[in-house]
Design a protein around this motif. Sequence first.
Motif, PDB file in Angstrom:
ATOM      1  N   TYR A 137      19.928   8.754  17.624  1.00 51.45           N
ATOM      2  CA  TYR A 137      19.447   9.239  16.321  1.00 51.45           C
ATOM      3  C   TYR A 137      17.955   9.601  16.401  1.00 51.45           C
ATOM      4  N   PRO A 138      17.606  10.548  17.239  1.00 45.32           N
ATOM      5  CA  PRO A 138      16.184  10.867  17.427  1.00 45.32           C
ATOM      6  C   PRO A 138      15.488  11.350  16.160  1.00 45.32           C
ATOM      7  N   GLU A 139      16.244  11.920  15.243  1.00 38.74           N
ATOM      8  CA  GLU A 139      15.638  12.438  14.007  1.00 38.74           C
ATOM      9  C   GLU A 139      15.199  11.330  13.064  1.00 38.74           C
ATOM     10  N   LYS A 140      15.693  10.114  13.254  1.00 39.12           N
ATOM     11  CA  LYS A 140      15.365   9.010  12.357  1.00 39.12           C
ATOM     12  C   LYS A 140      14.160   8.199  12.821  1.00 39.12           C
ATOM     13  N   VAL A 141      13.874   8.240  14.123  1.00 37.22           N
ATOM     14  CA  VAL A 141      12.830   7.395  14.698  1.00 37.22           C
ATOM     15  C   VAL A 141      11.551   8.218  14.906  1.00 37.22           C
ATOM     16  N   LYS A 142      10.493   7.809  14.245  1.00 35.40           N
ATOM     17  CA  LYS A 142       9.209   8.505  14.368  1.00 35.40           C
ATOM     18  C   LYS A 142       8.302   7.859  15.410  1.00 35.40           C
TER      19      LYS A 142
ATOM     20  N   SER B 164       0.816  -1.216   0.000  1.00 35.81           N
ATOM     21  CA  SER B 164       0.000   0.000   0.000  1.00 35.81           C
ATOM     22  C   SER B 164       0.850   1.267   0.000  1.00 35.81           C
ATOM     23  N   GLY B 165       2.046   1.195   0.624  1.00 28.45           N
ATOM     24  CA  GLY B 165       2.904   2.374   0.696  1.00 28.45           C
ATOM     25  C   GLY B 165       2.347   3.476   1.565  1.00 28.45           C
ATOM     26  N   ASN B 166       1.380   3.132   2.438  1.00 27.59           N
ATOM     27  CA  ASN B 166       0.722   4.151   3.258  1.00 27.59           C
ATOM     28  C   ASN B 166       1.305   4.281   4.655  1.00 27.59           C
ATOM     29  N   PHE B 167       2.320   3.482   4.962  1.00 30.46           N
ATOM     30  CA  PHE B 167       2.879   3.497   6.305  1.00 30.46           C
ATOM     31  C   PHE B 167       4.391   3.688   6.253  1.00 30.46           C
ATOM     32  N   LEU B 168       4.913   4.323   7.300  1.00 28.60           N
ATOM     33  CA  LEU B 168       6.362   4.354   7.450  1.00 28.60           C
ATOM     34  C   LEU B 168       6.871   2.928   7.648  1.00 28.60           C
TER      35      LEU B 168
ATOM     36  N   THR C   5       5.413  -2.056   5.465  1.00 29.84           N
ATOM     37  CA  THR C   5       6.747  -2.568   5.152  1.00 29.84           C
ATOM     38  C   THR C   5       7.463  -2.878   6.460  1.00 29.84           C
ATOM     39  N   LEU C   6       7.724  -4.154   6.692  1.00 34.91           N
ATOM     40  CA  LEU C   6       8.393  -4.597   7.912  1.00 34.91           C
ATOM     41  C   LEU C   6       9.755  -5.177   7.571  1.00 34.91           C
ATOM     42  N   PHE C   7      10.734  -4.854   8.398  1.00 36.41           N
ATOM     43  CA  PHE C   7      12.061  -5.454   8.300  1.00 36.41           C
ATOM     44  C   PHE C   7      12.406  -6.047   9.665  1.00 36.41           C
TER      45      PHE C   7
ATOM     46  N   THR D 217      13.637   7.709   7.631  1.00 40.02           N
ATOM     47  CA  THR D 217      12.892   7.710   8.894  1.00 40.02           C
ATOM     48  C   THR D 217      12.060   6.433   8.947  1.00 40.02           C
ATOM     49  N   PHE D 218      11.805   5.953  10.158  1.00 39.02           N
ATOM     50  CA  PHE D 218      11.090   4.688  10.297  1.00 39.02           C
ATOM     51  C   PHE D 218      10.587   4.533  11.725  1.00 39.02           C
ATOM     52  N   ILE D 219       9.787   3.495  11.916  1.00 30.81           N
ATOM     53  CA  ILE D 219       9.358   3.072  13.242  1.00 30.81           C
ATOM     54  C   ILE D 219      10.324   1.987  13.689  1.00 30.81           C
TER      55      ILE D 219
END
Length: 262
Positions: A109-114, A20-24, A51-53, A89-91
């Motif tokens: 890295y607070p700027e990378k984690v939403k 879907s591309g609708n989520f981080l 998208t999960l890794f 950026t990611f969860i």
Amino acid sequence: MPYLSVKGTKTFYLCTSGKSGNFLPVVLIHGAGGSSQRWSGQFSNWQNQETLFAVDLPGHGNSEGALLKDIGSMAEFIADFAQALALETFILGGHSMGGAVAQEFTLRYPEKVKGLILIGTGARLRVAQSILDALAAGKMPFKDVNHLYGSATPDEQKAGEMKELEKISPEVFWADFHACNEFDRVGDAEKIQVPSLILVGDEDVMTPVKYAQFLASKLPGADLKVIGSAGHMCMEEKAAEVAEEIRSFLNQFRISASGANV
């Protein structure tokens, strides 16, 4: 099987297509002695929209490379892994030791984690010296897996999990538990300023509910969920329930057509 070169190290990871591309994107980190396979119950409960890794840390599962000596080194590996995947950026989510890595990464890295997903973990993860000594001597100190699973888990499943546990080298457990024992972010937890979901099994004896309650009291806007009839491996024991809690949490990170969160 998907592999990625992370600073020259052959690294294994699981992933979903996120059609879907609708989520981080979401990056998941396993606990001590574990691998990405610990998240397989979660992957099977997703609808292939997100998208999960899930990565195998160096020296774990199917990843090559030397075992990392501390939580900080693991956090830097996650930074390199995200860079190799071109994730801006990611969860970030983690279980037990992986939760410690997720906290450490977010502080660095607070700027990378939403958003942050912490499962069966704490701001400090002490390990009994007797366990560390046994592992240092090459001996497995565990006779069963009752410390990992709640009372609702069938005995035959526990027996199977014990067989899997016995396949893991004491060296791996010693390195991971030593890293956990040295981890202490009690005084820094309140510096984590991103939305957080904190999950814990009500029968978790490894990282009891009070650990999760402490994190919830320090992290602004944290959402604490206690999973009933589950132990330390609640994301396996109650895979569907945990997946639903995570999916609900992720709804706040939907991405609009313009690329902004909605």
